[in-house]
Design a protein around this motif. Structure first.
Motif, PDB file in Angstrom:
ATOM      1  N   SER A 378       0.876  -1.183   0.000  1.00 54.57           N
ATOM      2  CA  SER A 378       0.000   0.000   0.000  1.00 54.57           C
ATOM      3  C   SER A 378       0.905   1.222   0.000  1.00 54.57           C
ATOM      4  O   SER A 378       2.124   1.100  -0.033  1.00 54.57           O
ATOM      5  N   CYS A 379       0.296   2.402   0.086  1.00 56.55           N
ATOM      6  CA  CYS A 379       1.085   3.638   0.186  1.00 56.55           C
ATOM      7  C   CYS A 379       1.749   3.745   1.557  1.00 56.55           C
ATOM      8  O   CYS A 379       2.662   4.546   1.744  1.00 56.55           O
ATOM      9  N   GLY A 380       1.266   2.962   2.533  1.00 59.00           N
ATOM     10  CA  GLY A 380       1.900   2.939   3.848  1.00 59.00           C
ATOM     11  C   GLY A 380       2.011   4.317   4.465  1.00 59.00           C
ATOM     12  O   GLY A 380       1.076   5.108   4.437  1.00 59.00           O
ATOM     13  N   ALA A 381       3.188   4.606   5.025  1.00 59.04           N
ATOM     14  CA  ALA A 381       3.377   5.850   5.773  1.00 59.04           C
ATOM     15  C   ALA A 381       3.853   7.015   4.906  1.00 59.04           C
ATOM     16  O   ALA A 381       4.134   8.089   5.421  1.00 59.04           O
ATOM     17  N   CYS A 382       3.923   6.813   3.596  1.00 63.90           N
ATOM     18  CA  CYS A 382       4.414   7.891   2.723  1.00 63.90           C
ATOM     19  C   CYS A 382       3.587   9.161   2.886  1.00 63.90           C
ATOM     20  O   CYS A 382       4.102  10.267   2.867  1.00 63.90           O
ATOM     21  N   LEU A 383       2.270   8.993   3.050  1.00 60.56           N
ATOM     22  CA  LEU A 383       1.380  10.147   3.186  1.00 60.56           C
ATOM     23  C   LEU A 383       0.882  10.291   4.623  1.00 60.56           C
ATOM     24  O   LEU A 383      -0.139  10.915   4.895  1.00 60.56           O
ATOM     25  N   THR A 389      -1.409   3.538  10.873  1.00 57.47           N
ATOM     26  CA  THR A 389      -0.748   3.185   9.606  1.00 57.47           C
ATOM     27  C   THR A 389       0.638   2.610   9.889  1.00 57.47           C
ATOM     28  O   THR A 389       1.396   3.166  10.689  1.00 57.47           O
ATOM     29  N   TYR A 390       0.958   1.510   9.202  1.00 51.76           N
ATOM     30  CA  TYR A 390       2.255   0.854   9.400  1.00 51.76           C
ATOM     31  C   TYR A 390       3.407   1.830   9.171  1.00 51.76           C
ATOM     32  O   TYR A 390       3.467   2.523   8.153  1.00 51.76           O
ATOM     33  N   ALA A 391       4.312   1.902  10.137  1.00 58.18           N
ATOM     34  CA  ALA A 391       5.560   2.691  10.059  1.00 58.18           C
ATOM     35  C   ALA A 391       5.341   4.202  10.073  1.00 58.18           C
ATOM     36  O   ALA A 391       6.268   4.969   9.815  1.00 58.18           O
ATOM     37  N   ARG A 392       4.126   4.639  10.366  1.00 54.69           N
ATOM     38  CA  ARG A 392       3.881   6.092  10.459  1.00 54.69           C
ATOM     39  C   ARG A 392       4.738   6.677  11.583  1.00 54.69           C
ATOM     40  O   ARG A 392       4.917   6.056  12.634  1.00 54.69           O
ATOM     41  N   MET A 393       5.261   7.887  11.380  1.00 49.11           N
ATOM     42  CA  MET A 393       6.022   8.558  12.430  1.00 49.11           C
ATOM     43  C   MET A 393       5.043   9.268  13.363  1.00 49.11           C
ATOM     44  O   MET A 393       4.538  10.342  13.035  1.00 49.11           O
ATOM     45  N   PRO A 408       7.043  19.109   6.305  1.00 48.23           N
ATOM     46  CA  PRO A 408       6.670  18.846   7.696  1.00 48.23           C
ATOM     47  C   PRO A 408       5.341  18.088   7.775  1.00 48.23           C
ATOM     48  O   PRO A 408       4.365  18.457   7.127  1.00 48.23           O
ATOM     49  N   GLY A 409       5.322  16.997   8.521  1.00 44.93           N
ATOM     50  CA  GLY A 409       4.099  16.221   8.700  1.00 44.93           C
ATOM     51  C   GLY A 409       3.817  15.210   7.617  1.00 44.93           C
ATOM     52  O   GLY A 409       2.852  14.449   7.708  1.00 44.93           O
ATOM     53  N   ARG A 410       4.634  15.153   6.599  1.00 42.59           N
ATOM     54  CA  ARG A 410       4.346  14.289   5.446  1.00 42.59           C
ATOM     55  C   ARG A 410       4.211  12.809   5.851  1.00 42.59           C
ATOM     56  O   ARG A 410       3.333  12.113   5.367  1.00 42.59           O
ATOM     57  N   HIS A 413       4.245  12.797  12.099  1.00 40.96           N
ATOM     58  CA  HIS A 413       4.491  13.894  13.041  1.00 40.96           C
ATOM     59  C   HIS A 413       5.070  15.117  12.334  1.00 40.96           C
ATOM     60  O   HIS A 413       5.999  15.006  11.542  1.00 40.96           O
ATOM     61  N   LYS A 414       4.509  16.283  12.645  1.00 42.13           N
ATOM     62  CA  LYS A 414       4.938  17.488  11.922  1.00 42.13           C
ATOM     63  C   LYS A 414       6.355  17.936  12.286  1.00 42.13           C
ATOM     64  O   LYS A 414       6.941  18.759  11.600  1.00 42.13           O
TER      65      LYS A 414
END
Length: 443
Positions: A378-383, A389-393, A408-410, A413-414
């Protein structure tokens, strides 16, 4: 005329076109996904009527991919809206997902739209492909006009099959020289964006030619075209050649006719690069044009590495990362997340035994290096996406990523810091815990 002018001239049934002209073009393919699809459908129904039919059910491609493996109710509702619409309209190319617990149980599910469009044969030379996603320009690698549009325009295309476009002028990028073994297409496009800035190609076509481009495989050409939007480009385009035609064999039964820029075509400007002299680069936070040499950032301590997205989650990207891990024989020092772009890429990560890796698969090499298990495509944490979401910061971290944007925030976390890099550089950085020049492991 340039390639882009020729494609738009053909699509508007005009003998010739000049930059700046506004023309109605016939659209060959319209793509939308779970983020913009519901809005597009809403506009279509509002303007054309609740019972209206799309202009051509075989030219609409609908791909859920952005916010998929999440418990977020609204994200899941978006996919339900797509499904209802596709059943109602009998859309031929709807790559559905119903069972979120096991993506392999969904034979139709593909993953990231831009890579799926290519793998499923929807990208064809000489055509016009529009999508409700800024990275639709990815498909320009096939010698077609491909660009992102908004929901309102897409709603109109759904009903009519036409779009009003202004013909962009073209900047030509001539890349010559043998590609060094430590460089990838991601380095080339980051080099170019660093050179011309994030507004350097605003509403212009970026055409890539030269001996280096001719030597690139299709996935690397896609990486190049994918990020023209990060320079403000309207579209990116690579002339179709034997590499293109071979990739398309067996993928599409639709006939196509490539076009090429004339020798006398007018270009706004020409940029020339001797690729043999380039070094691995990164884009530092918080802009894709904040270019620096990877070796200049060796003191930047990182918290994680992310390899995935339409830009950096293709099988060639994982093969590149695996090459670095295999060459080093070491384990990663920071959490390293792997998100294959599509179901096919995931299968190749697990199933493709690579002779130069002693017959091992990418997944075996990743496991030996201590990476996280490759995630569902999937697009995962890119957006960023929902919190689960997997691997989201979800907290401020420093990440080296093969994705396309580092605003920032992409990725969540911003206050997170994202260093954009090639899969080579990302893998090398995972092994040291610092931004690392891949030559440390590949030379």
């Amino acid at each position: 005329m340039t390639m882009t002018e020729k494609i738009l001239a053909r699509a508007s049934e005009r003998a010739s076109l000049e930059p700046g002209e506004n023309v109605w073009v016939d659209v060959d393919v319209l793509m939308t996904h779970d983020v913009c699809g519901p809005g597009t459908i809403g506009i279509f129904k509002k303007e054309f009527g609740e019972d209206a039919k799309v202009w051509d059910r075989e030219k609409v491609v609908i791909i859920p991919d952005h916010y998929i493996f999440t418990s977020d109710e609204r994200a899941n509702r978006n996919v339900d809206i797509l499904r209802d619409f596709c059943m109602e309209q009998k859309i031929k190319y709807f790559y559905d997902i119903k069972d979120l617990s096991d993506f392999k149980a969904n034979p139709d599910y593909k993953g990231v739209c831009h890579v799926a469009l290519a793998q499923e044969g929807h990208c064809r030379p000489g055509e016009v492909l529009l999508g409700t996603d800024s990275h639709t320009c990815n498909a320009g690698a096939f010698g077609q006009f491909a660009t992102g549009i908004g929901n309102t325009d897409a709603g109109f295309v759904l009903g009519t099959g036409k779009a009003l476009l202004k013909v962009p002028p073209t900047i030509r990028f001539v890349l010559d020289g043998e590609m060094p073994p430590y460089l990838l297409a991601k380095d080339l496009i980051l080099q170019i964006i660093g050179e011309i800035s994030v507004s350097g190609a605003t509403y212009k076509s970026m055409e890539f030619v030269g001996s280096t481009i001719e030597s690139l495989n299709m996935e690397e050409r896609m990486t190049l075209c994918n990020m023209v939007i990060e320079a403000g480009g309207k579209n990116g385009v690579v002339p179709a050649d034997e590499t293109t035609f071979k990739y398309l064999e067996g993928k599409t039964s639709v006939g196509y006719e490539p076009v090429y820029s004339d020798a006398q075509a007018r270009f706004v400007s020409d940029y020339h690069f001797d690729v043999s002299k380039l070094e691995p680069v990164v884009a530092k936070p918080h802009s894709p044009d904040n270019r620096a040499l990877a070796r200049e950032c060796k003191d930047v301590k990182i918290d994680r590495v992310y390899i995935g997205s339409c830009t950096g989650g293709k099988i060639e990207d994982f093969l590149a990362a695996a090459k670095v891990f295999f060459a080093s024989g070491k384990k990663v020092k920071v959490p390293t997340f792997l998100v294959p772009a599509t179901q096919k890429v995931w299968m190749d990560v697990y199933g493709l035994s690579v002779p130069e890796f002693g017959g091992k698969t990418c997944s075996q090499i990743f496991e030996e290096a201590g990476c996280d298990t490759p995630a569902s495509p999937s697009c995962g944490a890119c957006l960023g996406g929902p919190r689960d979401t997997y691997a989201r910061m979800n907290e401020p971290m420093v990440c080296v990523s093969t994705t396309n944007r580092n605003f920032p925030g992409r990725m969540g976390h911003k206050e997170g810091q994202i260093y954009l890099a090639s899969p080579y550089t990302a893998a090398a950085s995972a092994l040291t815990g610092y931004v690392t020049d891949p030559r440390d492991f590949l030379m």
